[in-house]
Scaffold this motif. Structure first.
Motif, short mmCIF file in Angstrom:
data_model
loop_
_atom_site.label_atom_id
_atom_site.label_comp_id
_atom_site.label_asym_id
_atom_site.label_seq_id
_atom_site.Cartn_x
_atom_site.Cartn_y
_atom_site.Cartn_z
N GLU A 130 32.12 -15.24 15.56
CA GLU A 130 31.45 -14.08 15.88
C GLU A 130 30.52 -13.65 14.62
N GLN A 131 31.24 -13.08 13.36
CA GLN A 131 30.69 -12.81 12.34
C GLN A 131 29.77 -13.59 11.83
N ASP A 132 28.80 -13.46 10.74
CA ASP A 132 27.89 -14.12 10.18
C ASP A 132 27.27 -15.30 11.10
N SER A 133 27.05 -15.21 12.16
CA SER A 133 26.38 -16.19 13.15
C SER A 133 25.27 -15.84 13.72
N SER A 134 24.79 -16.84 14.54
CA SER A 134 23.49 -16.60 15.04
C SER A 134 23.29 -15.53 16.29
N GLY A 135 24.44 -15.00 16.69
CA GLY A 135 24.57 -13.77 17.85
C GLY A 135 24.44 -14.75 19.26
N ALA A 172 32.02 -17.31 4.73
CA ALA A 172 32.79 -17.38 3.22
C ALA A 172 34.26 -17.61 3.34
N GLU A 173 34.99 -16.82 4.26
CA GLU A 173 36.24 -17.07 4.46
C GLU A 173 36.65 -18.21 5.08
N ILE A 174 35.73 -18.77 5.90
CA ILE A 174 36.04 -20.08 6.40
C ILE A 174 36.00 -21.32 5.61
N VAL A 175 35.12 -21.28 4.81
CA VAL A 175 34.94 -22.28 3.58
C VAL A 175 36.07 -22.25 2.69
N ARG A 176 36.75 -21.06 2.47
CA ARG A 176 37.88 -21.12 1.53
C ARG A 176 39.13 -21.66 2.40
N LEU A 177 39.03 -21.19 3.60
CA LEU A 177 40.25 -21.71 4.37
C LEU A 177 40.09 -23.31 4.51
N GLY A 178 38.96 -23.70 4.54
CA GLY A 178 38.71 -25.27 4.61
C GLY A 178 39.14 -25.85 3.52
N VAL A 179 38.76 -25.55 2.46
CA VAL A 179 39.17 -25.89 0.88
C VAL A 179 40.66 -25.87 0.94
N GLU A 180 41.53 -24.88 1.23
CA GLU A 180 42.69 -24.64 1.16
C GLU A 180 43.30 -25.84 2.16
N LEU A 209 25.00 -22.41 3.77
CA LEU A 209 24.77 -22.62 2.31
C LEU A 209 25.27 -21.08 1.60
N CYS A 210 24.74 -19.95 2.40
CA CYS A 210 25.24 -18.79 1.89
C CYS A 210 26.72 -18.70 1.84
N ALA A 211 27.36 -19.26 2.84
CA ALA A 211 28.89 -19.27 2.85
C ALA A 211 29.52 -19.93 1.63
N PHE A 212 29.03 -21.14 1.33
CA PHE A 212 29.52 -22.03 0.16
C PHE A 212 29.22 -21.31 -1.10
N ARG A 213 28.15 -20.60 -1.16
CA ARG A 213 27.68 -19.81 -2.46
C ARG A 213 28.49 -18.49 -2.52
N GLU A 214 29.05 -17.71 -1.39
CA GLU A 214 29.76 -16.73 -1.70
C GLU A 214 31.12 -17.29 -1.95
N PRO A 222 24.24 -33.65 2.01
CA PRO A 222 22.92 -33.75 1.43
C PRO A 222 21.90 -32.88 1.95
N TYR A 223 20.94 -31.98 1.23
CA TYR A 223 19.87 -31.43 1.76
C TYR A 223 18.57 -32.02 1.20
N VAL A 224 17.51 -31.18 1.87
CA VAL A 224 16.24 -32.05 1.60
C VAL A 224 15.90 -31.57 -0.21
N ALA A 225 15.02 -32.24 -0.76
CA ALA A 225 14.83 -32.01 -2.14
C ALA A 225 14.38 -30.56 -2.26
N GLY A 226 14.94 -29.92 -3.25
CA GLY A 226 14.57 -28.60 -3.73
C GLY A 226 15.70 -27.39 -2.91
N VAL A 227 16.45 -28.02 -2.09
CA VAL A 227 17.47 -27.08 -1.51
C VAL A 227 18.79 -27.54 -2.39
N GLU A 228 19.40 -26.51 -2.91
CA GLU A 228 20.74 -26.62 -3.76
C GLU A 228 21.99 -26.26 -2.83
N GLY A 229 22.83 -27.23 -2.50
CA GLY A 229 24.08 -26.95 -1.90
C GLY A 229 25.11 -26.26 -2.69
#
Length: 229
Positions: A130-135, A172-180, A209-214, A222-229
């Motif tokens: 629900e959080q940080d999603s498209s609604g 971002a918490e989901i990313v951290r949990l995934g790494v764990e 992308l915002c979640a991984f950065r946070e 892979p992302y299109v050229a110019g987008v940094e993952g």
């Protein structure tokens, strides 16, 4: 013997982390849906790779054609463009976007409940957030509470429950949990429009992308050229 669980596995970031939780705690069975979405082939490829990496007992791909036929969503209707995410990321989810597939999760969950009854599984897991999603309205806790009430009334034993372990977590918490959990995020796929390289501009890509950065991690896909993952 461990209990069985059915996992609704799209192949996206959230469902991949949910699948890793399932693999940790259950004998897990993956259910994947091809429903005419733009990235149908890539999502199937990713979901299968996730299930293989996590050692799932079975991977069951199903085709649901009604969403493509009725249209009404940018994910399934070629006449509706997939929009770019708004410049202000915090505004994502303020309104239900055109990428919403009408009442989609109800169809997915119904199939998962049917399979769970056959398997003798009492748990169904889905990576709804629900959080940080498209609604999307079918990603709200109240929706799953209501669906569980339906399952109790409409199944033979009434003992199957849908679990949403990520629903109140931030991305971002989901990313951290995934790494764990060592979740195979490198084979997951979240983009709404690209099937070889992610576009980096749709709402799903931007939220990911915002979640991984946070989380202080590099996004491995892979992302299109110019987008940094």
């Amino acid at each position: 013997m461990r209990p069985k669980a059915v996992v609704c596995l799209s192949g996206g970031m959230d469902s991949t982390v949910c699948a890793a939780l399932a693999a940790r705690d259950f004998d897990a069975y993956a259910l994947h849906f091809s429903y005419g979405q733009r990235t149908e082939a890539r999502e199937l490829e990713s979901a299968r790779a996730v299930a293989d990496a996590l050692g799932f007992r079975q991977f069951l791909p199903l085709r649901v054609d009604l969403f493509r036929i009725i249209g009404g969503s940018a994910l399934t209707d070629a006449t509706i463009a997939v929009p770019e995410a708004p410049a202000e990321v915090s505004s994502i989810g303020a309104e239900v976007p055109v990428t919403y597939v009408p009442f989609r999760n109800a169809h997915f969950l119904s199939a998962a409940v049917s399979w769970a009854e056959v398997l003798g599984a009492r748990t169904i897991l889905i990576g709804a957030v629900e959080q940080d999603s498209s609604g999307y309205p079918d990603c709200r806790p109240a929706y799953y509470d209501a669906f569980n009430a339906l399952v109790r009334q409409g199944t033979k034993e009434g003992d199957i429950r849908i679990e949403t372990p990520l629903i109140r977590m931030r991305k971002a918490e989901i990313v951290r949990l995934g790494v764990e959990l060592n979740a195979p995020l490198h084979v997951s796929w979240s983009c709404y429009s690209g099937d070889r390289v992610a576009c980096g501009v749709c709402e799903s890509c931007v939220l990911r992308l915002c979640a991984f950065r946070e989380a202080g991690r590099a996004d491995p896909i892979p992302y299109v050229a110019g987008v940094e993952g």
